[in-house]
Design a protein around this motif. Sequence first.
Motif, short mmCIF file in Angstrom:
data_model
loop_
_atom_site.label_atom_id
_atom_site.label_comp_id
_atom_site.label_asym_id
_atom_site.label_seq_id
_atom_site.Cartn_x
_atom_site.Cartn_y
_atom_site.Cartn_z
N TYR A 1 16.80 -19.52 40.71
CA TYR A 1 17.81 -18.99 41.51
C TYR A 1 17.72 -17.58 42.08
CZ TYR A 1 19.84 -23.29 39.48
OH TYR A 1 20.15 -24.60 39.01
N ILE A 2 18.55 -17.32 43.06
CA ILE A 2 18.77 -15.92 43.48
C ILE A 2 20.38 -16.03 43.57
CG2 ILE A 2 16.65 -15.08 44.60
CD1 ILE A 2 18.02 -15.95 47.24
N GLU A 3 20.84 -15.01 42.99
CA GLU A 3 22.35 -14.69 42.77
C GLU A 3 22.85 -13.58 43.89
OE1 GLU A 3 23.65 -13.87 38.98
OE2 GLU A 3 23.50 -15.91 38.34
N VAL A 4 24.19 -14.04 44.60
CA VAL A 4 24.79 -13.21 45.19
C VAL A 4 26.03 -12.97 44.74
CG1 VAL A 4 25.28 -12.91 47.73
CG2 VAL A 4 23.34 -14.14 47.22
N GLY A 5 26.55 -11.69 44.60
CA GLY A 5 27.90 -11.51 43.98
C GLY A 5 28.15 -10.19 43.58
N LEU A 6 29.19 -9.47 43.59
CA LEU A 6 29.67 -8.32 43.30
C LEU A 6 29.51 -8.27 41.71
CD1 LEU A 6 30.44 -5.40 44.30
CD2 LEU A 6 32.88 -6.29 44.24
N VAL A 7 29.85 -9.31 41.15
CA VAL A 7 29.80 -9.25 39.58
C VAL A 7 28.47 -9.26 39.09
CG1 VAL A 7 30.18 -10.82 37.52
CG2 VAL A 7 32.05 -10.43 39.36
N THR A 8 27.54 -9.85 39.73
CA THR A 8 25.97 -9.74 39.56
C THR A 8 25.59 -8.49 39.66
OG1 THR A 8 25.85 -12.04 40.03
CG2 THR A 8 23.87 -10.78 39.93
N LEU A 9 25.94 -7.65 40.89
CA LEU A 9 25.43 -6.18 41.03
C LEU A 9 26.37 -5.56 39.74
CD1 LEU A 9 23.93 -4.58 42.92
CD2 LEU A 9 26.08 -4.26 44.33
N ALA A 10 27.19 -5.82 39.59
CA ALA A 10 27.94 -4.76 38.45
C ALA A 10 27.40 -5.17 37.24
CB ALA A 10 29.46 -5.19 38.38
N ARG A 11 26.95 -6.19 37.07
CA ARG A 11 26.27 -6.50 35.53
C ARG A 11 24.79 -5.61 35.41
NH1 ARG A 11 24.89 -12.03 36.06
NH2 ARG A 11 27.10 -12.54 35.95
N ARG A 12 24.12 -5.76 36.51
CA ARG A 12 22.91 -4.90 36.44
C ARG A 12 23.25 -3.38 36.11
NH1 ARG A 12 20.51 -5.70 42.17
NH2 ARG A 12 19.41 -3.73 41.68
N LEU A 13 24.48 -3.02 36.22
CA LEU A 13 24.76 -1.50 35.89
C LEU A 13 25.38 -1.37 34.35
CD1 LEU A 13 26.81 -0.33 39.26
CD2 LEU A 13 24.54 -0.03 38.30
N HIS A 14 26.12 -2.49 34.12
CA HIS A 14 26.74 -2.47 32.68
C HIS A 14 27.50 -3.80 32.46
CE1 HIS A 14 28.76 -1.34 28.92
NE2 HIS A 14 27.84 -0.38 28.83
N PRO A 15 27.47 -4.35 31.31
CA PRO A 15 28.20 -5.58 31.33
C PRO A 15 29.58 -5.55 31.14
CG PRO A 15 26.32 -5.47 29.68
CD PRO A 15 26.27 -4.13 30.44
N ARG A 16 30.09 -4.52 30.68
CA ARG A 16 31.54 -4.36 30.79
C ARG A 16 32.26 -4.06 32.16
NH1 ARG A 16 32.26 -0.08 25.82
NH2 ARG A 16 31.40 -1.44 24.42
N LEU A 17 31.19 -3.39 32.97
CA LEU A 17 31.59 -3.35 34.29
C LEU A 17 31.83 -4.71 34.90
CD1 LEU A 17 32.48 -1.24 36.67
CD2 LEU A 17 29.92 -1.07 37.29
N SER A 18 30.85 -5.61 34.85
CA SER A 18 30.79 -6.83 35.43
C SER A 18 32.15 -7.73 34.90
CB SER A 18 29.56 -7.56 35.34
OG SER A 18 29.26 -8.07 33.96
N ALA A 19 32.51 -7.39 33.58
CA ALA A 19 33.54 -8.29 33.10
C ALA A 19 34.84 -7.80 33.42
CB ALA A 19 33.55 -8.15 31.42
N TRP A 20 34.79 -6.28 33.82
CA TRP A 20 36.19 -5.66 34.36
C TRP A 20 36.37 -6.21 35.57
CZ3 TRP A 20 36.64 -2.22 38.18
CH2 TRP A 20 37.90 -1.79 38.48
N LEU A 21 35.26 -5.99 36.58
CA LEU A 21 35.36 -6.62 37.94
C LEU A 21 35.78 -8.03 38.05
CD1 LEU A 21 34.95 -5.38 40.80
CD2 LEU A 21 32.58 -5.96 40.63
N ALA A 22 35.12 -8.75 37.22
CA ALA A 22 35.61 -10.22 37.26
C ALA A 22 37.13 -10.49 37.04
CB ALA A 22 34.84 -11.06 36.21
N ALA A 23 37.60 -9.90 35.97
CA ALA A 23 38.93 -9.83 35.58
C ALA A 23 39.94 -9.16 36.93
CB ALA A 23 39.20 -9.04 34.50
#
Length: 118
Positions: free
Chosen positions: A40-62
């Motif tokens: 797959y290819i993924e599109v989404g702000l949470v995926t982009l944030a996960r590339r920077l840091h896992p905690r950032l993606s969890a915070w952004l999803a919340a």
Amino acid sequence: MDVIRDVLDNQLVDRNQRKMGKVDGIVIEYEDGKPPRLAYIEVGLVTLARRLHPRLSAWLAAVESNWGAKHSEPFRIPWSKVQDVGIDVQVDVDAEATTALAWEKWVREQIISRIPGA
């Protein structure tokens, strides 16, 4: 093809030539005894944030779910739907029928529409 160089962060274009964001992630599947394959290819702000840091993606999803965004999960496009990889990555999907534009639609409905004269 160098997948990271040729696909990641490139513009996604749907079958109607509508821009639907950038390729934010690539999902590779591994099976025992077989070579890895692009799934797959993924599109989404949470995926982009996960590339920077896992905690950032969890915070952004919340934050997205607390603010009322209906789809905080990344949208996945099967690799079989990729038609062409060049300057843009062309896919055989309709952007309006997917959740790829959910964040854009949320901003339009919740913020832009409330600006006087918008």
